[in-house]
Design an enzyme around this catalytic site. Structure first.
Site, mmCIF file in Angstrom:
data_model
loop_
_atom_site.group_PDB
_atom_site.id
_atom_site.type_symbol
_atom_site.label_atom_id
_atom_site.label_comp_id
_atom_site.label_asym_id
_atom_site.label_seq_id
_atom_site.Cartn_x
_atom_site.Cartn_y
_atom_site.Cartn_z
ATOM 1 N N GLY A 195 0.815 -1.205 0.000
ATOM 2 C CA GLY A 195 0.000 0.000 0.000
ATOM 3 C C GLY A 195 0.852 1.260 0.000
ATOM 4 N N GLU A 251 -9.896 -6.639 -26.201
ATOM 5 C CA GLU A 251 -9.273 -7.611 -25.313
ATOM 6 C C GLU A 251 -8.110 -8.317 -25.998
ATOM 7 O OE1 GLU A 251 -8.434 -10.172 -22.086
ATOM 8 O OE2 GLU A 251 -9.300 -8.176 -22.276
#
Length: 615
Positions: free
Chosen positions: A102, A488
Protein backbone atom coordinates in the site's frame (compact mmCIF):
# COMPACT_ATOMS: atom_id res chain seq x y z
CA UNK A 1 0.25 -5.62 -6.06
CA UNK A 2 3.01 -6.74 -3.69
CA UNK A 3 2.82 -9.91 -1.65
CA UNK A 4 2.96 -10.60 2.08
CA UNK A 5 3.82 -13.93 3.72
CA UNK A 6 4.38 -14.67 7.39
CA UNK A 7 4.68 -17.71 9.65
CA UNK A 8 4.84 -18.30 13.39
CA UNK A 9 4.79 -21.77 14.88
CA UNK A 10 6.93 -24.91 15.22
CA UNK A 11 7.81 -25.55 11.58
CA UNK A 12 10.83 -24.20 9.73
CA UNK A 13 9.65 -20.77 8.68
CA UNK A 14 11.95 -20.13 5.71
CA UNK A 15 10.59 -22.79 3.30
CA UNK A 16 7.04 -21.65 4.05
CA UNK A 17 7.88 -18.00 3.47
CA UNK A 18 9.96 -18.45 0.30
CA UNK A 19 7.46 -20.87 -1.28
CA UNK A 20 4.65 -18.53 -0.31
CA UNK A 21 6.39 -15.63 -2.03
CA UNK A 22 6.75 -17.74 -5.18
CA UNK A 23 3.02 -18.38 -5.17
CA UNK A 24 2.37 -14.66 -4.85
CA UNK A 25 4.64 -13.74 -7.76
CA UNK A 26 1.55 -13.31 -9.93
CA UNK A 27 0.76 -10.14 -7.97
CA UNK A 28 3.61 -8.26 -9.64
CA UNK A 29 6.84 -7.06 -7.99
CA UNK A 30 10.36 -5.82 -8.63
CA UNK A 31 12.20 -6.80 -5.43
CA UNK A 32 11.82 -9.23 -2.55
CA UNK A 33 13.01 -9.88 0.98
CA UNK A 34 12.63 -11.95 4.14
CA UNK A 35 13.24 -11.48 7.86
CA UNK A 36 13.76 -14.51 10.09
CA UNK A 37 13.95 -14.60 13.89
CA UNK A 38 15.91 -17.00 16.07
CA UNK A 39 18.26 -16.73 19.05
CA UNK A 40 17.00 -13.20 19.82
CA UNK A 41 18.25 -12.02 16.41
CA UNK A 42 16.45 -10.68 13.35
CA UNK A 43 18.15 -11.98 10.21
CA UNK A 44 17.39 -9.84 7.18
CA UNK A 45 17.92 -10.65 3.51
CA UNK A 46 16.52 -8.70 0.55
CA UNK A 47 17.33 -7.95 -3.05
CA UNK A 48 16.17 -6.35 -6.25
CA UNK A 49 14.89 -8.97 -8.68
CA UNK A 50 12.92 -12.18 -8.45
CA UNK A 51 12.16 -14.54 -5.58
CA UNK A 52 14.63 -17.01 -7.10
CA UNK A 53 17.36 -14.37 -6.72
CA UNK A 54 16.30 -13.82 -3.12
CA UNK A 55 16.44 -17.55 -2.38
CA UNK A 56 20.02 -17.80 -3.68
CA UNK A 57 21.09 -14.78 -1.67
CA UNK A 58 19.45 -16.00 1.55
CA UNK A 59 21.04 -19.44 1.28
CA UNK A 60 24.43 -17.81 0.79
CA UNK A 61 24.20 -14.96 3.31
CA UNK A 62 22.13 -15.89 6.38
CA UNK A 63 21.32 -18.73 8.74
CA UNK A 64 17.89 -19.97 7.70
CA UNK A 65 17.03 -21.65 11.00
CA UNK A 66 13.90 -20.02 12.42
CA UNK A 67 10.32 -20.71 13.50
CA UNK A 68 9.21 -17.14 12.82
CA UNK A 69 9.55 -15.44 9.48
CA UNK A 70 8.02 -12.77 7.26
CA UNK A 71 8.55 -12.15 3.55
CA UNK A 72 7.56 -9.60 0.95
CA UNK A 73 7.52 -8.98 -2.78
CA UNK A 74 7.60 -5.24 -3.48
CA UNK A 75 6.09 -3.17 -6.25
CA UNK A 76 8.08 0.07 -6.19
CA UNK A 77 6.09 3.18 -5.23
CA UNK A 78 8.27 5.38 -3.02
CA UNK A 79 11.86 4.92 -4.15
CA UNK A 80 13.31 2.95 -7.04
CA UNK A 81 13.48 -0.85 -6.93
CA UNK A 82 16.77 -1.70 -5.23
CA UNK A 83 18.11 -3.69 -2.29
CA UNK A 84 17.79 -0.83 0.20
CA UNK A 85 14.20 0.05 -0.64
CA UNK A 86 13.12 -3.60 -0.61
CA UNK A 87 11.08 -4.87 2.32
CA UNK A 88 11.26 -5.84 5.16
CA UNK A 89 12.29 -2.62 6.92
CA UNK A 90 13.76 -2.42 10.42
CA UNK A 91 13.24 0.35 12.96
CA UNK A 92 16.13 2.49 14.21
CA UNK A 93 16.53 0.40 17.37
CA UNK A 94 16.63 -2.83 15.41
CA UNK A 95 13.77 -4.23 17.47
CA UNK A 96 10.85 -3.87 15.03
CA UNK A 97 10.59 -5.22 11.50
CA UNK A 98 7.72 -4.59 9.07
CA UNK A 99 6.40 -5.59 5.66
CA UNK A 100 3.82 -3.38 4.00
CA UNK A 101 1.59 -3.32 0.94
CA UNK A 102 0.00 0.00 0.00
CA UNK A 103 0.90 3.67 0.28
CA UNK A 104 1.17 5.96 3.31
CA UNK A 105 0.15 9.26 1.76
CA UNK A 106 1.27 11.54 4.60
CA UNK A 107 4.66 9.87 5.00
CA UNK A 108 6.59 13.08 4.21
CA UNK A 109 5.13 15.02 7.13
CA UNK A 110 5.56 12.00 9.43
CA UNK A 111 9.15 11.58 8.26
CA UNK A 112 9.93 15.23 8.93
CA UNK A 113 8.55 14.98 12.45
CA UNK A 114 10.45 11.76 13.17
CA UNK A 115 13.66 13.26 11.77
CA UNK A 116 13.28 16.16 14.17
CA UNK A 117 13.08 13.60 16.97
CA UNK A 118 16.39 12.06 15.94
CA UNK A 119 15.29 9.19 13.69
CA UNK A 120 17.36 8.43 10.60
CA UNK A 121 16.29 6.75 7.38
CA UNK A 122 18.31 4.63 4.97
CA UNK A 123 15.61 4.09 2.33
CA UNK A 124 13.27 6.28 0.29
CA UNK A 125 10.18 4.34 1.35
CA UNK A 126 7.06 5.30 3.23
CA UNK A 127 7.27 1.91 4.94
CA UNK A 128 10.46 2.73 6.85
CA UNK A 129 8.67 5.84 8.11
CA UNK A 130 5.77 3.72 9.35
CA UNK A 131 7.90 1.22 11.28
CA UNK A 132 9.74 4.06 13.03
CA UNK A 133 6.45 5.80 13.79
CA UNK A 134 5.28 2.60 15.49
CA UNK A 135 8.53 2.45 17.47
CA UNK A 136 8.19 6.10 18.47
CA UNK A 137 4.65 5.51 19.75
CA UNK A 138 5.77 2.38 21.55
CA UNK A 139 8.50 4.28 23.43
CA UNK A 140 6.70 7.55 24.15
CA UNK A 141 3.36 6.02 25.16
CA UNK A 142 4.96 3.01 26.87
CA UNK A 143 2.55 0.58 25.20
CA UNK A 144 2.77 -2.93 23.80
CA UNK A 145 3.32 -3.54 20.09
CA UNK A 146 -0.35 -4.09 19.22
CA UNK A 147 -1.43 -0.81 20.82
CA UNK A 148 1.50 1.03 19.24
CA UNK A 149 0.50 -0.24 15.80
CA UNK A 150 -3.06 0.90 16.39
CA UNK A 151 -2.08 4.41 17.50
CA UNK A 152 0.38 4.81 14.64
CA UNK A 153 -2.13 3.67 12.01
CA UNK A 154 -4.62 6.22 13.28
CA UNK A 155 -2.01 8.87 12.47
CA UNK A 156 -1.26 7.43 9.03
CA UNK A 157 -3.24 8.37 5.92
CA UNK A 158 -3.41 5.94 3.01
CA UNK A 159 -3.77 2.23 2.31
CA UNK A 160 -1.95 -0.68 3.84
CA UNK A 161 -1.68 -4.33 4.69
CA UNK A 162 1.11 -4.78 7.23
CA UNK A 163 2.77 -7.40 9.36
CA UNK A 164 4.95 -6.21 12.25
CA UNK A 165 7.27 -8.21 14.51
CA UNK A 166 9.00 -7.13 17.72
CA UNK A 167 12.06 -9.18 18.69
CA UNK A 168 11.23 -8.50 22.37
CA UNK A 169 7.88 -10.31 21.80
CA UNK A 170 8.99 -13.46 19.94
CA UNK A 171 5.63 -15.22 20.21
CA UNK A 172 3.45 -12.84 18.20
CA UNK A 173 2.89 -10.99 14.94
CA UNK A 174 0.69 -7.91 14.59
CA UNK A 175 -1.22 -7.48 11.32
CA UNK A 176 -3.57 -4.84 9.96
CA UNK A 177 -5.32 -3.87 6.73
CA UNK A 178 -6.94 -0.91 5.06
CA UNK A 179 -7.43 -1.26 1.31
CA UNK A 180 -5.01 -4.17 0.72
CA UNK A 181 -6.09 -7.77 1.41
CA UNK A 182 -4.73 -9.86 4.26
CA UNK A 183 -5.56 -13.41 5.34
CA UNK A 184 -4.62 -15.30 8.50
CA UNK A 185 -4.29 -19.07 8.20
CA UNK A 186 -5.20 -20.83 11.44
CA UNK A 187 -3.38 -24.10 12.15
CA UNK A 188 -2.71 -26.18 15.25
CA UNK A 189 -0.56 -23.93 17.43
CA UNK A 190 0.69 -22.13 14.33
CA UNK A 191 -0.42 -19.22 12.18
CA UNK A 192 0.18 -18.13 8.62
CA UNK A 193 -0.12 -14.60 7.22
CA UNK A 194 -0.54 -13.90 3.51
CA UNK A 195 -2.03 -11.57 0.93
CA UNK A 196 -4.26 -14.47 -0.11
CA UNK A 197 -4.63 -18.09 0.93
CA UNK A 198 -2.39 -19.65 -1.73
CA UNK A 199 0.82 -19.62 0.40
CA UNK A 200 -0.68 -21.77 3.15
CA UNK A 201 -3.32 -23.89 1.43
CA UNK A 202 -1.46 -27.19 2.02
CA UNK A 203 -1.13 -26.49 5.76
CA UNK A 204 -4.64 -25.42 6.76
CA UNK A 205 -8.11 -24.90 5.30
CA UNK A 206 -9.09 -22.42 8.03
CA UNK A 207 -8.62 -18.72 7.34
CA UNK A 208 -9.62 -15.37 8.81
CA UNK A 209 -9.91 -12.50 6.32
CA UNK A 210 -9.42 -9.10 7.90
CA UNK A 211 -11.92 -6.44 6.89
CA UNK A 212 -10.90 -2.88 6.05
CA UNK A 213 -9.93 -0.98 9.20
CA UNK A 214 -9.18 -4.09 11.24
CA UNK A 215 -6.04 -5.36 12.95
CA UNK A 216 -5.15 -8.52 14.79
CA UNK A 217 -2.62 -9.73 17.32
CA UNK A 218 -1.59 -13.23 16.25
CA UNK A 219 -0.06 -14.88 19.31
CA UNK A 220 0.95 -18.48 19.87
CA UNK A 221 -1.11 -20.28 22.48
CA UNK A 222 -4.28 -18.24 22.09
CA UNK A 223 -7.01 -17.46 19.58
CA UNK A 224 -6.56 -14.58 17.16
CA UNK A 225 -7.94 -11.33 18.50
CA UNK A 226 -9.28 -8.89 15.92
CA UNK A 227 -10.01 -5.24 16.72
CA UNK A 228 -11.17 -2.17 14.86
CA UNK A 229 -8.24 0.20 14.37
CA UNK A 230 -10.23 3.39 14.89
CA UNK A 231 -12.07 2.66 18.12
CA UNK A 232 -10.44 -0.52 19.52
CA UNK A 233 -13.73 -2.46 19.48
CA UNK A 234 -13.26 -6.23 19.61
CA UNK A 235 -14.47 -8.01 16.44
CA UNK A 236 -15.60 -11.61 16.09
CA UNK A 237 -12.87 -13.41 14.16
CA UNK A 238 -14.87 -15.44 11.64
CA UNK A 239 -12.93 -18.53 10.53
CA UNK A 240 -13.74 -19.40 6.92
CA UNK A 241 -13.25 -22.80 5.29
CA UNK A 242 -11.16 -22.53 2.12
CA UNK A 243 -12.37 -24.16 -1.11
CA UNK A 244 -9.05 -23.88 -2.94
CA UNK A 245 -6.77 -26.91 -3.36
CA UNK A 246 -3.07 -27.21 -4.16
CA UNK A 247 -3.56 -28.64 -7.67
CA UNK A 248 -5.39 -25.48 -8.72
CA UNK A 249 -2.36 -23.27 -8.07
CA UNK A 250 0.24 -25.52 -9.77
CA UNK A 251 0.97 -25.72 -13.48
CA UNK A 252 -0.21 -29.30 -13.97
CA UNK A 253 2.26 -30.12 -16.73
CA UNK A 254 1.76 -26.93 -18.75
CA UNK A 255 4.73 -24.69 -19.54
CA UNK A 256 2.97 -21.62 -18.16
CA UNK A 257 -0.01 -20.82 -15.97
CA UNK A 258 -1.48 -18.74 -18.80
CA UNK A 259 -1.59 -21.72 -21.16
CA UNK A 260 -3.06 -23.93 -18.43
CA UNK A 261 -5.75 -21.33 -17.75
CA UNK A 262 -6.58 -20.96 -21.46
CA UNK A 263 -7.18 -24.72 -21.63
CA UNK A 264 -9.17 -24.66 -18.37
CA UNK A 265 -11.84 -22.43 -19.92
CA UNK A 266 -14.27 -25.21 -20.93
CA UNK A 267 -14.37 -26.56 -17.37
CA UNK A 268 -14.29 -23.07 -15.81
CA UNK A 269 -17.33 -21.96 -17.84
CA UNK A 270 -19.14 -25.18 -16.97
CA UNK A 271 -18.36 -24.62 -13.28
CA UNK A 272 -19.71 -21.07 -13.58
CA UNK A 273 -23.12 -22.12 -14.89
CA UNK A 274 -23.37 -25.44 -13.04
CA UNK A 275 -26.25 -25.36 -10.55
CA UNK A 276 -27.41 -22.03 -11.95
CA UNK A 277 -28.44 -22.90 -15.48
CA UNK A 278 -30.83 -25.85 -15.39
CA UNK A 279 -31.38 -26.72 -19.05
CA UNK A 280 -33.88 -29.54 -18.58
CA UNK A 281 -36.04 -27.44 -16.27
CA UNK A 282 -35.63 -24.39 -18.50
CA UNK A 283 -34.66 -22.06 -15.64
CA UNK A 284 -31.77 -19.99 -14.32
CA UNK A 285 -31.38 -19.92 -10.54
CA UNK A 286 -29.14 -17.25 -9.04
CA UNK A 287 -29.84 -16.29 -5.44
CA UNK A 288 -28.06 -12.95 -5.78
CA UNK A 289 -30.52 -12.02 -8.54
CA UNK A 290 -33.59 -13.88 -7.26
CA UNK A 291 -33.40 -12.16 -3.87
CA UNK A 292 -33.23 -8.70 -5.48
CA UNK A 293 -35.13 -9.26 -8.70
CA UNK A 294 -37.30 -6.15 -8.42
CA UNK A 295 -34.24 -3.91 -8.06
CA UNK A 296 -32.98 -5.16 -11.42
CA UNK A 297 -36.33 -5.20 -13.22
CA UNK A 298 -37.19 -1.67 -12.07
CA UNK A 299 -33.71 -0.22 -12.56
CA UNK A 300 -33.48 3.10 -14.39
CA UNK A 301 -30.22 1.80 -15.81
CA UNK A 302 -27.38 -0.57 -15.06
CA UNK A 303 -23.93 0.93 -14.60
CA UNK A 304 -21.02 -1.47 -15.00
CA UNK A 305 -17.68 -0.48 -13.44
CA UNK A 306 -14.45 -2.39 -13.93
CA UNK A 307 -10.80 -2.11 -15.00
CA UNK A 308 -8.73 -3.78 -17.71
CA UNK A 309 -9.99 -7.14 -18.94
CA UNK A 310 -13.00 -6.95 -16.61
CA UNK A 311 -13.95 -3.68 -18.30
CA UNK A 312 -13.94 -5.49 -21.65
CA UNK A 313 -16.23 -8.14 -20.18
CA UNK A 314 -18.49 -5.29 -19.09
CA UNK A 315 -18.59 -3.97 -22.66
CA UNK A 316 -19.73 -7.38 -23.90
CA UNK A 317 -22.34 -7.38 -21.14
CA UNK A 318 -23.62 -3.99 -22.31
CA UNK A 319 -24.56 -5.52 -25.68
CA UNK A 320 -26.09 -8.58 -24.01
CA UNK A 321 -28.15 -6.70 -21.39
CA UNK A 322 -29.52 -4.17 -23.84
CA UNK A 323 -30.24 -6.83 -26.46
CA UNK A 324 -31.81 -9.51 -24.29
CA UNK A 325 -33.12 -7.63 -21.24
CA UNK A 326 -33.78 -4.21 -22.84
CA UNK A 327 -32.27 -2.37 -19.86
CA UNK A 328 -30.06 0.67 -20.61
CA UNK A 329 -26.44 0.08 -19.67
CA UNK A 330 -23.42 2.32 -19.20
CA UNK A 331 -19.93 0.88 -18.87
CA UNK A 332 -17.38 2.94 -16.95
CA UNK A 333 -13.72 2.66 -16.11
CA UNK A 334 -13.80 2.44 -12.32
CA UNK A 335 -10.81 4.75 -12.13
CA UNK A 336 -12.73 7.49 -13.99
CA UNK A 337 -16.10 6.87 -12.36
CA UNK A 338 -14.78 7.50 -8.86
CA UNK A 339 -13.34 10.90 -9.73
CA UNK A 340 -15.86 12.53 -12.02
CA UNK A 341 -18.81 13.27 -9.71
CA UNK A 342 -21.17 10.87 -11.53
CA UNK A 343 -24.94 11.27 -11.50
CA UNK A 344 -26.16 8.14 -9.72
CA UNK A 345 -29.09 7.46 -7.43
CA UNK A 346 -31.48 5.01 -5.81
CA UNK A 347 -32.99 3.82 -9.08
CA UNK A 348 -29.65 2.68 -10.45
CA UNK A 349 -28.00 -0.72 -10.25
CA UNK A 350 -24.22 -0.82 -10.29
CA UNK A 351 -22.46 -4.03 -11.32
CA UNK A 352 -18.82 -4.13 -10.21
CA UNK A 353 -16.59 -6.66 -11.97
CA UNK A 354 -13.19 -7.73 -10.64
CA UNK A 355 -11.29 -10.99 -10.94
CA UNK A 356 -9.49 -10.56 -7.64
CA UNK A 357 -12.27 -8.78 -5.78
CA UNK A 358 -9.62 -6.40 -4.43
CA UNK A 359 -9.22 -3.83 -7.25
CA UNK A 360 -8.78 -0.49 -5.49
CA UNK A 361 -10.51 1.71 -8.09
CA UNK A 362 -13.47 -0.67 -8.34
CA UNK A 363 -13.86 -0.78 -4.57
CA UNK A 364 -13.84 3.03 -4.45
CA UNK A 365 -16.53 3.13 -7.16
CA UNK A 366 -18.65 0.72 -5.12
CA UNK A 367 -18.41 2.91 -2.04
CA UNK A 368 -19.34 5.99 -4.04
CA UNK A 369 -22.38 4.25 -5.55
CA UNK A 370 -23.58 2.98 -2.18
CA UNK A 371 -23.23 6.44 -0.65
CA UNK A 372 -25.58 7.72 -3.37
CA UNK A 373 -28.18 5.01 -2.76
CA UNK A 374 -27.52 2.73 -5.74
CA UNK A 375 -27.89 -1.03 -5.43
CA UNK A 376 -24.49 -2.69 -5.91
CA UNK A 377 -23.98 -6.18 -7.33
CA UNK A 378 -20.51 -7.73 -7.37
CA UNK A 379 -19.03 -10.16 -9.89
CA UNK A 380 -15.70 -11.60 -8.79
CA UNK A 381 -13.71 -14.81 -8.71
CA UNK A 382 -12.10 -14.89 -5.27
CA UNK A 383 -14.23 -16.17 -2.41
CA UNK A 384 -14.00 -13.96 0.65
CA UNK A 385 -12.50 -11.04 -1.25
CA UNK A 386 -13.27 -7.46 -0.27
CA UNK A 387 -15.74 -6.79 -3.09
CA UNK A 388 -17.70 -9.91 -2.20
CA UNK A 389 -18.12 -8.50 1.30
CA UNK A 390 -18.91 -4.84 0.64
CA UNK A 391 -21.50 -5.25 -2.15
CA UNK A 392 -25.25 -5.61 -1.52
CA UNK A 393 -25.34 -8.89 -3.44
CA UNK A 394 -23.29 -10.70 -6.02
CA UNK A 395 -22.14 -13.89 -7.68
CA UNK A 396 -18.84 -15.72 -8.00
CA UNK A 397 -17.55 -16.79 -11.39
CA UNK A 398 -16.09 -20.09 -10.12
CA UNK A 399 -13.18 -19.86 -12.54
CA UNK A 400 -10.81 -21.22 -9.91
CA UNK A 401 -7.51 -19.53 -9.09
CA UNK A 402 -6.06 -17.53 -11.98
CA UNK A 403 -2.32 -17.18 -11.48
CA UNK A 404 -1.25 -15.79 -14.86
CA UNK A 405 -1.27 -12.00 -14.75
CA UNK A 406 -2.98 -11.75 -18.15
CA UNK A 407 -6.61 -12.76 -17.53
CA UNK A 408 -8.04 -15.48 -19.75
CA UNK A 409 -10.57 -17.70 -18.00
CA UNK A 410 -11.59 -14.76 -15.81
CA UNK A 411 -12.77 -12.95 -18.96
CA UNK A 412 -14.85 -15.81 -20.35
CA UNK A 413 -16.37 -16.77 -17.00
CA UNK A 414 -17.33 -13.16 -16.34
CA UNK A 415 -19.07 -13.04 -19.72
CA UNK A 416 -20.77 -16.35 -18.93
CA UNK A 417 -22.09 -15.11 -15.59
CA UNK A 418 -23.27 -11.79 -17.01
CA UNK A 419 -25.00 -13.62 -19.88
CA UNK A 420 -26.91 -15.75 -17.37
CA UNK A 421 -28.07 -12.60 -15.58
CA UNK A 422 -29.17 -10.95 -18.83
CA UNK A 423 -31.06 -14.06 -19.92
CA UNK A 424 -32.82 -14.33 -16.57
CA UNK A 425 -33.84 -10.68 -16.59
CA UNK A 426 -34.91 -10.91 -20.23
CA UNK A 427 -37.18 -13.84 -19.46
CA UNK A 428 -38.68 -12.11 -16.40
CA UNK A 429 -39.33 -8.93 -18.38
CA UNK A 430 -40.71 -10.79 -21.37
CA UNK A 431 -38.16 -9.18 -23.69
CA UNK A 432 -37.07 -12.64 -24.77
CA UNK A 433 -39.58 -15.37 -25.61
CA UNK A 434 -39.70 -18.61 -23.65
CA UNK A 435 -38.69 -20.56 -26.74
CA UNK A 436 -35.68 -18.32 -27.43
CA UNK A 437 -34.75 -18.44 -23.75
CA UNK A 438 -34.70 -22.22 -23.87
CA UNK A 439 -32.66 -22.22 -27.09
CA UNK A 440 -30.10 -19.96 -25.40
CA UNK A 441 -29.83 -22.37 -22.47
CA UNK A 442 -29.21 -25.25 -24.86
CA UNK A 443 -26.58 -23.30 -26.76
CA UNK A 444 -24.87 -22.09 -23.58
CA UNK A 445 -24.61 -25.72 -22.52
CA UNK A 446 -22.69 -26.46 -25.74
CA UNK A 447 -20.16 -23.63 -25.31
CA UNK A 448 -17.57 -25.67 -23.32
CA UNK A 449 -17.39 -28.32 -26.04
CA UNK A 450 -17.21 -25.63 -28.72
CA UNK A 451 -14.29 -23.99 -26.90
CA UNK A 452 -12.56 -27.37 -26.86
CA UNK A 453 -13.07 -27.45 -30.60
CA UNK A 454 -11.63 -23.93 -30.94
CA UNK A 455 -8.57 -25.01 -28.94
CA UNK A 456 -7.82 -27.64 -31.59
CA UNK A 457 -6.56 -24.80 -33.81
CA UNK A 458 -3.57 -24.36 -31.50
CA UNK A 459 -0.99 -25.84 -33.91
CA UNK A 460 -2.20 -23.61 -36.72
CA UNK A 461 -2.11 -20.60 -34.40
CA UNK A 462 1.53 -21.39 -33.57
CA UNK A 463 2.31 -21.13 -37.30
CA UNK A 464 0.52 -17.77 -37.51
CA UNK A 465 2.32 -16.54 -34.39
CA UNK A 466 5.69 -17.47 -35.88
CA UNK A 467 4.86 -15.44 -39.00
CA UNK A 468 4.09 -12.26 -37.04
CA UNK A 469 6.24 -12.53 -33.92
CA UNK A 470 8.56 -9.72 -35.06
CA UNK A 471 5.81 -7.24 -35.88
CA UNK A 472 6.08 -3.92 -34.08
CA UNK A 473 2.40 -3.00 -34.30
CA UNK A 474 -0.90 -4.79 -34.71
CA UNK A 475 -4.49 -3.68 -35.30
CA UNK A 476 -7.55 -5.59 -34.03
CA UNK A 477 -10.99 -4.98 -35.53
CA UNK A 478 -14.44 -6.23 -34.54
CA UNK A 479 -18.07 -5.18 -34.75
CA UNK A 480 -21.00 -5.47 -32.35
CA UNK A 481 -20.47 -8.14 -29.72
CA UNK A 482 -16.94 -8.70 -31.00
CA UNK A 483 -15.74 -5.11 -30.77
CA UNK A 484 -14.87 -5.64 -27.06
CA UNK A 485 -13.14 -8.88 -28.07
CA UNK A 486 -10.92 -6.86 -30.42
CA UNK A 487 -10.02 -4.60 -27.49
CA UNK A 488 -9.27 -7.61 -25.31
CA UNK A 489 -7.19 -9.30 -28.02
CA UNK A 490 -5.07 -6.16 -28.42
CA UNK A 491 -4.66 -5.89 -24.65
CA UNK A 492 -3.41 -9.48 -24.40
CA UNK A 493 -0.77 -8.90 -27.07
CA UNK A 494 0.40 -5.71 -25.36
CA UNK A 495 0.47 -7.25 -21.89
CA UNK A 496 2.64 -10.27 -22.54
CA UNK A 497 4.57 -9.67 -25.77
CA UNK A 498 5.07 -5.88 -25.39
CA UNK A 499 4.06 -5.40 -29.04
CA UNK A 500 2.03 -2.24 -29.58
CA UNK A 501 -1.55 -3.17 -30.48
CA UNK A 502 -4.84 -1.30 -30.73
CA UNK A 503 -8.41 -2.52 -30.85
CA UNK A 504 -11.07 -0.63 -32.81
CA UNK A 505 -14.65 -1.00 -33.94
CA UNK A 506 -14.24 -2.14 -37.54
CA UNK A 507 -16.40 0.73 -38.80
CA UNK A 508 -14.01 3.23 -37.23
CA UNK A 509 -11.08 2.01 -39.33
CA UNK A 510 -11.84 4.61 -42.01
CA UNK A 511 -11.80 7.37 -39.39
CA UNK A 512 -8.06 7.32 -38.82
CA UNK A 513 -6.49 3.87 -38.29
CA UNK A 514 -6.60 3.08 -42.01
CA UNK A 515 -3.66 5.47 -42.37
CA UNK A 516 -1.50 2.93 -40.54
CA UNK A 517 -2.20 0.04 -42.87
CA UNK A 518 0.57 -1.13 -45.19
CA UNK A 519 2.36 -4.38 -45.98
CA UNK A 520 4.06 -4.29 -42.54
CA UNK A 521 0.82 -4.02 -40.55
CA UNK A 522 -0.91 -7.24 -39.41
CA UNK A 523 -4.64 -6.72 -38.88
CA UNK A 524 -6.67 -9.19 -36.84
CA UNK A 525 -10.30 -9.12 -37.99
CA UNK A 526 -13.06 -10.91 -36.13
CA UNK A 527 -15.44 -11.88 -38.93
CA UNK A 528 -17.91 -14.49 -37.73
CA UNK A 529 -20.99 -15.19 -39.86
CA UNK A 530 -23.26 -13.34 -37.48
CA UNK A 531 -24.44 -9.77 -37.07
CA UNK A 532 -22.60 -7.40 -39.37
CA UNK A 533 -20.81 -9.99 -41.47
CA UNK A 534 -21.16 -8.21 -44.84
CA UNK A 535 -19.91 -4.96 -43.33
CA UNK A 536 -16.85 -6.72 -41.93
CA UNK A 537 -16.20 -8.32 -45.32
CA UNK A 538 -16.07 -4.81 -46.78
CA UNK A 539 -13.55 -3.81 -44.12
CA UNK A 540 -11.42 -6.82 -44.97
CA UNK A 541 -11.39 -5.86 -48.62
CA UNK A 542 -10.39 -2.29 -47.74
CA UNK A 543 -7.46 -3.62 -45.72
CA UNK A 544 -6.39 -5.99 -48.48
CA UNK A 545 -6.45 -3.26 -51.11
CA UNK A 546 -3.89 -1.40 -48.99
CA UNK A 547 -1.65 -4.48 -48.72
CA UNK A 548 -2.39 -5.07 -45.03
CA UNK A 549 -1.76 -8.57 -43.68
CA UNK A 550 -5.06 -10.07 -42.53
CA UNK A 551 -5.52 -12.63 -39.76
CA UNK A 552 -9.22 -13.50 -39.81
CA UNK A 553 -11.19 -15.19 -37.04
CA UNK A 554 -14.09 -16.79 -38.91
CA UNK A 555 -16.93 -19.24 -38.45
CA UNK A 556 -16.23 -22.82 -39.52
CA UNK A 557 -16.82 -23.26 -43.23
CA UNK A 558 -16.46 -19.58 -44.08
CA UNK A 559 -15.62 -19.01 -47.74
CA UNK A 560 -15.98 -15.29 -48.38
CA UNK A 561 -13.42 -13.87 -45.91
CA UNK A 562 -11.16 -16.90 -46.33
CA UNK A 563 -10.59 -16.01 -49.97
CA UNK A 564 -9.14 -12.64 -49.03
CA UNK A 565 -7.38 -13.19 -45.70
CA UNK A 566 -3.71 -14.15 -45.42
CA UNK A 567 -4.43 -16.41 -42.46
CA UNK A 568 -7.72 -17.88 -41.27
CA UNK A 569 -8.53 -19.29 -37.83
CA UNK A 570 -11.90 -20.99 -37.52
CA UNK A 571 -14.21 -21.18 -34.52
CA UNK A 572 -17.48 -23.14 -34.23
CA UNK A 573 -20.79 -21.50 -35.06
CA UNK A 574 -22.97 -20.18 -32.22
CA UNK A 575 -25.51 -17.45 -31.45
CA UNK A 576 -24.26 -13.93 -32.06
CA UNK A 577 -24.46 -12.97 -28.36
CA UNK A 578 -22.27 -15.96 -27.45
CA UNK A 579 -19.57 -15.49 -30.10
CA UNK A 580 -17.20 -13.60 -27.73
CA UNK A 581 -16.81 -16.81 -25.72
CA UNK A 582 -15.33 -18.47 -28.81
CA UNK A 583 -13.60 -15.70 -30.75
CA UNK A 584 -11.46 -14.70 -27.77
CA UNK A 585 -9.85 -18.17 -27.60
CA UNK A 586 -7.61 -17.91 -30.71
CA UNK A 587 -6.62 -14.35 -29.72
CA UNK A 588 -5.45 -15.59 -26.31
CA UNK A 589 -3.43 -18.36 -27.92
CA UNK A 590 -1.96 -16.04 -30.55
CA UNK A 591 -0.72 -13.62 -27.89
CA UNK A 592 0.62 -16.44 -25.77
CA UNK A 593 2.65 -18.07 -28.55
CA UNK A 594 4.07 -14.77 -29.81
CA UNK A 595 5.21 -13.91 -26.28
CA UNK A 596 6.81 -17.34 -25.80
CA UNK A 597 8.62 -17.06 -29.15
CA UNK A 598 9.96 -13.67 -28.10
CA UNK A 599 11.23 -15.12 -24.82
CA UNK A 600 8.97 -12.99 -22.62
CA UNK A 601 7.93 -13.83 -19.07
CA UNK A 602 4.38 -14.84 -19.96
CA UNK A 603 3.00 -15.34 -16.46
CA UNK A 604 4.69 -12.29 -14.94
CA UNK A 605 4.94 -9.58 -17.61
CA UNK A 606 6.98 -6.55 -16.71
CA UNK A 607 5.38 -3.69 -14.74
CA UNK A 608 2.07 -5.55 -14.34
CA UNK A 609 0.29 -7.00 -11.33
CA UNK A 610 -2.62 -9.40 -11.08
CA UNK A 611 -4.38 -7.49 -8.36
CA UNK A 612 -4.09 -3.69 -8.46
CA UNK A 613 -4.76 -2.74 -4.85
CA UNK A 614 -3.29 0.78 -4.94
CA UNK A 615 -4.07 3.77 -7.17
Amino acid sequence: MCGIVGYIGKRDAYPIVINGLQRLEYRGYDSAGVALFSDAEIKLCKTKGKVADLDKKCKADIDLTANIGIGHTRWATHGEPNDVNSHPHISNSGDLVIIHNGIIENYESLKKELTNRGYTFSSDTDTEVLVNLIEDVQKNDNVKLGKAVQIALNQAVGAYAITVFDRKKPNELVVARLGSPLAIGVGEDEYFIASDASPFIEFTKDAIYLEDGEMAVVRLGRDVRVREIKNDNLVDAYVQKLQMNLDQIEKGGYDHFMLKEIYEQPSAIEDTYRGRMLVKEGIIKMSGIDDHLERFLNANRIIIVACGTSWHAGLVAEYIFEDLARIPVEVEYASEFRYRNPVIGKGDVLIAISQSGETADTMAAIKLAKENGAFVFGVCNVVGSSISRITDAGAYTHAGPEIGVASTKAFTTQITLLTLIALKLGKEKGSISKSDFYLYLQEMDLIPSKIEKALEANKHIIEVANHYKNSRNCLYLGRGYNFPVALEGALKLKEISYIHAEGYPAAEMKHGPIALIDEEMPVVVIATRKGHYEKVVSNVQEIKSRKGKIIAIVTEGDEQVSKVADHVIEVPDTFEALTPLLTTIPLQLLSYHIAVMLGKNVDQPRNLAKSVTVE
